[in-house]
Design an enzyme around this catalytic site. Structure first.
Site, PDB file in Angstrom:
ATOM      1  N   ASP A   1       0.840  -1.194   0.000  1.00 39.70           N
ATOM      2  CA  ASP A   1       0.000   0.000   0.000  1.00 39.70           C
ATOM      3  C   ASP A   1       0.874   1.243   0.000  1.00 39.70           C
ATOM      4  OD1 ASP A   1      -2.211  -1.630   0.149  1.00 39.70           O
ATOM      5  OD2 ASP A   1      -2.447  -1.411   2.325  1.00 39.70           O
ATOM      6  N   ARG A   2       0.340   2.311  -0.557  1.00 43.92           N
ATOM      7  CA  ARG A   2       1.081   3.576  -0.602  1.00 43.92           C
ATOM      8  C   ARG A   2       1.528   4.012   0.798  1.00 43.92           C
ATOM      9  NH1 ARG A   2      -1.212   9.203  -3.339  1.00 43.92           N
ATOM     10  NH2 ARG A   2       0.648  10.459  -2.950  1.00 43.92           N
TER      11      ARG A   2
END
Length: 334
Positions: free
Chosen positions: A143-144
């Site tokens: 995930d970012r």
């Protein structure tokens, strides 16, 4: 892929690096900005040909294949926009590298690839940093908002082997995360097996929830330290579902500190004022076998200052109720 455009048919000769890849995956990767539905439509209609013949989307490409691609409207971002964006935040510490693969310590706040309103990601930055590299592809995703160990294939054969490894639902790679959660976690070790279902919100955002009709998911949590209002856990993934750790913890009532999707939003505002300005989830360790040699590898990304610094602040304010034997070793791992 050079030559693919709006006005003319493109012809591509498949090289050694593309050999073995599925035709649909090859087109999706190369035709950036083209909806998958359009890719599959031109495949079904026979507009894409291999050696002048119609083939199925699952066809495995071979070196020397001649690929015909019809005119495709590609919504590309201006190259100068990508270049300018890639100049920013390109500090990607290398944990391990050889001729087959690259392992980096991804910083939080950087997407692994461009798209969905993000002009660039880790893979674009890597390609810009290494213009001589013939092949660089993500082996998996983070995930970012998550930092830590990220694998990149430098050869098609290595990438395929890594993909196969991750499909083994935890049997091929031992992936461990460090995570700070709200509340007092009591069990030293806890297996969480809750099925997860992906869905889209009305605004089009991807979300995941615990649902009996969802896919089987398994996370093992181990308690490393506990304070009166916070706990530090190690999370070991046995399956690799989207947002698995985040949703399992939120469902149990222990949301990840700083999680803007599944967390305690009021608490997150206070945490920012107290110095925690990110989601407290870090992919700290991965043990696996080399994709080509099968030699055992262990890659470790040290706990970033954004999380470690906040733990230090909490230690000055609150007494620690529990400390695991390996707590110090994990927090100071190189």
């Amino acid at each position: 892929m050079n030559g693919v455009g709006n006005n003319s048919v493109a012809y591509v000769v498949i090289g050694d690096e593309e050999q073995g890849q599925r035709l649909d995956n090859f087109l999706i990767r190369c035709c950036k900005g083209v909806p998958k539905s359009h890719i599959y439509r031109i495949l079904r209609s026979g507009e894409v040909r291999v050696n002048s013949k119609r083939v199925d989307a699952t066809y495995r490409l071979r070196a020397g294949d001649n690929l015909r691609i019809p005119p495709i409207r590609i919504a590309e971002r201006p190259q100068n926009e990508v270049d300018e964006a890639a100049k920013q935040r390109v500090d990607l510490p290398v944990i391990y590298e050889d001729e087959a693969m690259l392992v980096i310590d991804k910083p939080e706040g950087v997407a692994v690839h461009g798209g969905s309103g993000v002009s660039f990601g880790v893979i674009e930055a890597l390609r810009r940093q290494r213009p001589q590299a013939k092949f660089l592809e993500l082996a998996h995703r983070l995930d970012r908002e998550t930092s830590g160990v990220l694998l990149v294939g430098k050869k098609r054969l290595a990438l395929t082997a890594l993909h196969d490894m991750f499909r083994e639902h935890g049997a091929g790679a031992d992936k461990r995360y460090l995570v700070l959660v709200k509340g007092r976690w009591m069990n030293n070790t806890q297996h969480v097996k809750l099925p997860l279902h992906k869905y889209l919100t009305e605004g089009g955002e991807r979300r995941v929830s615990v649902d009996p009709q969802g896919k089987a998911s398994h996370t093992v949590f181990r308690l490393l330290a506990r304070w009166p209002e916070m706990s530090l856990l190690e999370a070991q993934l046995k399956t690799g579902r989207t947002h698995q750790i985040r949703v399992h913890l939120a469902h149990l009532g222990f949301p990840i500190l700083g999680d803007e999707k599944y967390g305690d939003f009021a608490l997150n505002k206070q945490l920012k004022r107290d110095g925690l300005k990110r989601m407290a989830l870090h992919a700290w360790r991965m043990a696996f076998r080399h994709p080509l040699t099968a030699s055992p590898l262990e890659c470790v990304a040290p706990l970033p200052n954004g999380i470690g610094g906040y733990i230090a602040v909490v230690d000055t304010k609150l007494s620690r109720e529990f400390t695991a034997e390996n707590y110090g070793q994990i927090l100071t791992a190189p």
